[in-house]
Design a protein around this motif. Structure first.
Motif, PDB file in Angstrom:
ATOM      1  N   LEU A   2       0.868  -1.180   0.000  1.00 35.46           N
ATOM      2  CA  LEU A   2       0.000   0.000   0.000  1.00 35.46           C
ATOM      3  C   LEU A   2       0.898   1.222   0.000  1.00 35.46           C
ATOM      4  O   LEU A   2       1.730   1.392   0.901  1.00 35.46           O
ATOM      5  CB  LEU A   2      -0.896  -0.011   1.235  1.00 35.46           C
ATOM      6  CG  LEU A   2      -1.838   1.192   1.405  1.00 35.46           C
ATOM      7  CD1 LEU A   2      -2.853   1.274   0.282  1.00 35.46           C
ATOM      8  CD2 LEU A   2      -2.541   1.127   2.762  1.00 35.46           C
ATOM      9  N   ALA A   4       1.366   5.532  -0.761  1.00 35.01           N
ATOM     10  CA  ALA A   4       0.830   6.872  -0.983  1.00 35.01           C
ATOM     11  C   ALA A   4       1.978   7.744  -1.451  1.00 35.01           C
ATOM     12  O   ALA A   4       3.073   7.707  -0.877  1.00 35.01           O
ATOM     13  CB  ALA A   4       0.231   7.430   0.298  1.00 35.01           C
ATOM     14  N   LEU A  49      -6.028   6.869   2.953  1.00 38.52           N
ATOM     15  CA  LEU A  49      -5.434   5.569   2.643  1.00 38.52           C
ATOM     16  C   LEU A  49      -6.489   4.485   2.486  1.00 38.52           C
ATOM     17  O   LEU A  49      -6.287   3.517   1.742  1.00 38.52           O
ATOM     18  CB  LEU A  49      -4.436   5.173   3.729  1.00 38.52           C
ATOM     19  CG  LEU A  49      -3.162   6.025   3.811  1.00 38.52           C
ATOM     20  CD1 LEU A  49      -2.376   5.672   5.057  1.00 38.52           C
ATOM     21  CD2 LEU A  49      -2.314   5.823   2.566  1.00 38.52           C
ATOM     22  N   ILE A  60      -2.765   7.114  -4.426  1.00 39.78           N
ATOM     23  CA  ILE A  60      -2.730   5.974  -3.508  1.00 39.78           C
ATOM     24  C   ILE A  60      -2.886   4.718  -4.347  1.00 39.78           C
ATOM     25  O   ILE A  60      -3.825   4.629  -5.156  1.00 39.78           O
ATOM     26  CB  ILE A  60      -3.843   6.063  -2.457  1.00 39.78           C
ATOM     27  CG1 ILE A  60      -3.676   7.345  -1.625  1.00 39.78           C
ATOM     28  CG2 ILE A  60      -3.823   4.831  -1.544  1.00 39.78           C
ATOM     29  CD1 ILE A  60      -4.863   7.660  -0.765  1.00 39.78           C
TER      30      ILE A  60
END
Length: 206
Positions: A2, A4, A49, A60
């Motif tokens: 994940l 960003a 997020l 993102i």
């Protein structure tokens, strides 16, 4: 992963951004801590997020692709106040089964009792309802959790039980997690690395 990149978000476009050029990565199986003063934008970053807010700049991605807009979301947000995350008119059984049917092993790990099923959210304690929202968020296909002060309103024993159960599930599934908290002791115990959000920017903590 994940990730960003260069996120920017402002609640009021005529004011300074609460999130300004923030970049962050959370790997599968990794727990990252996030702290900061009240009002620093920690919850806003968590909502970004999880895909609940759209950044005004930046992106993102999950494994290099944008988060899906429909269907079960692979990034789930757990809130400080579980009452705000559930429909107050639904019974607990319907809330638990909203996204999937939790198995007995998970229910037992979180100490969720069958006799809660016929109750409404207001008929459970805060700790009991938080366990329900955690179980609901752990559906197959969920790969990352954003835990936003999820135990700050609970007594010490309930906090310990909740984190013990949650960390076991996260480890067994190799889930990634961002833990947002003011509790430095908690972050030192659970997180692999920590950041502080200040004036819209992330600073790594030693």
């Amino acid at each position: 992963m994940l990730s960003a990149s260069a996120l920017r978000y402002c609640h009021d476009r005529h004011r300074d951004p609460v999130i300004d050029s923030v970049s962050l990565r959370v790997k599968a199986g990794e727990i990252v801590g996030l702290t900061g003063d009240s009002g620093a934008g920690k919850s806003t970053l968590g909502r970004l997020l999880a895909g609940l807010l759209r950044p005004q700049a930046g992106r993102i991605e999950l494994d290099g692709t944008p988060l899906p807009r429909h269907g079960l979301q692979p990034v789930q947000l757990l809130m400080q106040t579980p009452e705000l995350a559930v429909n107050p008119r639904w019974r607990i059984e319907r809330i638990l089964h909203e996204a999937w049917t939790p198995d007995t092993t998970l229910l037992e790990a979180l100490s969720i009792r069958r006799d809660w099923y016929s109750r409404f959210p207001h008929e459970l304690s805060g700790g009991e309802l938080q366990r329900v929202t955690v179980a609901r968020a752990l559906a197959p296909g969920v790969r990352y959790l954003i835990a936003d002060e999820i135990s700050s309103m609970l007594d010490a024993l309930t906090q310990a039980e909740l984190w013990h159960a949650l960390l076991q599930v996260v480890a067994s599934r190799r889930m990634g997690m961002l833990v947002i908290s003011h509790d430095a002791a908690l972050l030192s115990r659970v997180a692999n690395r920590c950041y502080r959000l200040n004036a819209g920017q992330l600073d790594a903590l030693a």
